[in-house]
Design an enzyme around this catalytic site. Structure first.
Site, PDB file in Angstrom:
ATOM      1  N   HIS A   1       0.846  -1.212   0.000  1.00 43.00           N
ATOM      2  CA  HIS A   1       0.000   0.000   0.000  1.00 43.00           C
ATOM      3  C   HIS A   1       0.879   1.259   0.000  1.00 43.00           C
ATOM      4  CE1 HIS A   1      -3.076  -2.871   1.062  1.00 43.00           C
ATOM      5  NE2 HIS A   1      -2.510  -3.141   2.216  1.00 43.00           N
TER       6      HIS A   1
ATOM      7  N   HIS B   1       5.389   6.726   6.660  1.00 40.72           N
ATOM      8  CA  HIS B   1       5.108   6.262   5.299  1.00 40.72           C
ATOM      9  C   HIS B   1       4.594   7.442   4.493  1.00 40.72           C
ATOM     10  CE1 HIS B   1       1.287   6.072   7.451  1.00 40.72           C
ATOM     11  NE2 HIS B   1       0.780   6.432   6.281  1.00 40.72           N
TER      12      HIS B   1
ATOM     13  N   HIS C   1       2.015   8.943   0.992  1.00 41.50           N
ATOM     14  CA  HIS C   1       0.919   8.780   0.022  1.00 41.50           C
ATOM     15  C   HIS C   1       1.243   9.727  -1.124  1.00 41.50           C
ATOM     16  CE1 HIS C   1      -1.672   6.798   3.126  1.00 41.50           C
ATOM     17  NE2 HIS C   1      -0.966   7.573   3.927  1.00 41.50           N
TER      18      HIS C   1
ATOM     19  N   GLU D   1      -3.417  13.441   0.993  1.00 37.95           N
ATOM     20  CA  GLU D   1      -4.703  12.941   1.516  1.00 37.95           C
ATOM     21  C   GLU D   1      -5.506  14.112   2.070  1.00 37.95           C
ATOM     22  OE1 GLU D   1      -3.751   9.289   3.971  1.00 37.95           O
ATOM     23  OE2 GLU D   1      -4.595   8.524   2.119  1.00 37.95           O
TER      24      GLU D   1
ATOM     25  N   HIS E   1       3.316  10.704   6.584  1.00 42.21           N
ATOM     26  CA  HIS E   1       2.655  10.459   7.867  1.00 42.21           C
ATOM     27  C   HIS E   1       3.623   9.816   8.847  1.00 42.21           C
ATOM     28  CE1 HIS E   1      -1.525  10.375   5.766  1.00 42.21           C
ATOM     29  NE2 HIS E   1      -1.127  11.599   6.060  1.00 42.21           N
TER      30      HIS E   1
ATOM     31  N   THR F   1      -6.287   6.527   7.628  1.00 42.96           N
ATOM     32  CA  THR F   1      -6.829   6.815   6.291  1.00 42.96           C
ATOM     33  C   THR F   1      -6.813   5.576   5.393  1.00 42.96           C
ATOM     34  OG1 THR F   1      -4.686   7.407   5.348  1.00 42.96           O
ATOM     35  CG2 THR F   1      -5.948   9.180   6.421  1.00 42.96           C
TER      36      THR F   1
HETATM   37  N1  LIG Z   1      -2.418   6.692   6.714  1.00 40.92           N
HETATM   38  S1  LIG Z   1      -2.426   6.584   8.302  1.00 40.92           S
HETATM   39  O1  LIG Z   1      -1.289   7.295   8.867  1.00 40.92           O
HETATM   40  O2  LIG Z   1      -3.723   7.014   8.794  1.00 40.92           O
HETATM   41  C1  LIG Z   1      -2.210   4.937   8.738  1.00 40.92           C
HETATM   42  C2  LIG Z   1      -2.838   3.862   8.207  1.00 40.92           C
HETATM   43  C3  LIG Z   1      -2.402   2.638   8.770  1.00 40.92           C
HETATM   44  C4  LIG Z   1      -1.449   2.808   9.707  1.00 40.92           C
HETATM   45  S2  LIG Z   1      -0.660   1.607  10.614  1.00 40.92           S
HETATM   46  O3  LIG Z   1       0.042   0.742   9.731  1.00 40.92           O
HETATM   47  O4  LIG Z   1       0.163   2.301  11.590  1.00 40.92           O
HETATM   48  C5  LIG Z   1      -1.864   0.709  11.428  1.00 40.92           C
HETATM   49  C6  LIG Z   1      -2.393   1.235  12.584  1.00 40.92           C
HETATM   50  C7  LIG Z   1      -3.376   0.500  13.259  1.00 40.92           C
HETATM   51  C8  LIG Z   1      -3.829  -0.725  12.745  1.00 40.92           C
HETATM   52  C9  LIG Z   1      -3.277  -1.215  11.553  1.00 40.92           C
HETATM   53  C10 LIG Z   1      -2.281  -0.477  10.878  1.00 40.92           C
HETATM   54  S3  LIG Z   1      -1.097   4.433   9.909  1.00 40.92           S
HETATM   55 ZN   LIG Z   2      -0.857   7.530   5.914  1.00 41.63          ZN
END
Ligand SMILES: NS(=O)(=O)c1ccc(S(=O)(=O)c2ccccc2)s1
Ligand SMILES: [Zn+2]
Length: 261
Positions: A64, A94, A96, A106, A119, A199
């Protein structure tokens, strides 16, 4: 095995609600931030990011995004202050991004999208014993969002973009030590903050969002390297370029966005 979700026509953001009904919840992210409508809260102190003793472990392609993970067994790298009642530990960061010449942030600002969004994901290790527990708690996570706009080369982002060829395929991971994400912060830490969610699936409504107002500048060439990553694994015959891995803005549902001074 598990829930297959993605960013395509069939498995993308408009389909996520089928496996993750919280997708239509009351505090979903991202959102369109309208600066004039944000509430200037003088009680909001500065954000303090203590990343000096942070320990990056690896960089990986999870199908992803590209993710850099950190040691989070102690408080060596934390974010605190601002809307946060206590320090939150850095777990991973990470990105996007969009397609060639397209934007891929986003959060948007008065309808304006940036090229990409970084993020930095932190968890409340004071209140919760594990990341997994914090991940489902309403004040469990704090994500620092930083916009990327294209322009000059970012001298420190090279460390990341030069490693991307090693994690081209979904499921690939490689050592990535000694990286201090402090070098990715803009000079101003002024921010907007609101209560939202992850997200991506599982879309848990557990995130205190802190979105920095000032973007960092990276070059088109550096952005292009993100687009050499693939959503697909080495063993798959289909090769799908990793791009447009962003969720569009979600309904504000009466939430207040606060602004630091
Ligand atoms: N794009 S975002 O920063 O909102 C985000 C999406 C997923 C994560 S996680 O991989 O930390 C994660 C956190 C909790 C459960 C599963 C994965 S952080
Ligand atoms: Zn993110």
């Amino acid at each position: 095995t598990g829930n297959q979700w993605g960013y395509g026509k069939e498995d993308g953001p408009s389909a996520w609600h089928r496996s993750y009904p919280v997708a239509k919840g009351s505090r979903q992210s991202p959102i369109d931030i309208i600066p004039e409508q944000a509430f200037h809260d003088n009680s909001l102190g500065p954000i303090i990011a203590n990343y000096d003793h942070c320990t990056s472990i690896n960089i990986s392609n999870n199908g992803h995004s590209v993710v850099v993970e950190f040691v989070d067994s102690d408080n060596r790298s934390v974010i605190q202050g601002g809307p946060l009642d206590n320090p939150y530990r850095l777990k991973q960061f990470h990105f996007h991004w969009g397609g060639k010449g397209c934007d891929g942030s986003e959060h948007t600002v008065a309808g304006y999208s940036y090229a990409s969004e970084l993020h930095l994901v932190h968890w409340n290790a004071v209140k919760y014993k594990t990341f997994a527990e914090a991940a489902t708690a309403p004040d469990g996570l704090a994500v620092l969002g930083i916009f990327l706009k294209t322009g000059d080369d970012h001298r420190w982002l090279h460390t990341i973009t030069d490693a991307l060829y090693m994690v081209k395929y979904k499921g690939s991971v490689t050592d990535f030590r000694g990286f201090n994400p402090k070098c990715l912060l803009p000079s101003s830490l002024h921010y907007w903050t609101y209560l939202g969610s992850l997200t991506t699936p599982p879309l848990h409504e557990s995130v205190v969002w802190i979105v920095l107002k000032q973007p960092i500048v990276v070059s088109d060439k550096q952005m292009g390297k993100f687009r050499t990553l693939l959503f697909t694994g080495e063993e798959e015959e289909e090769r799908i370029r990793m791009e447009n891995n962003f969720r569009p803005p979600q309904p504000l549902q009466g939430r207040k966005v606060r602004s630091s001074n």
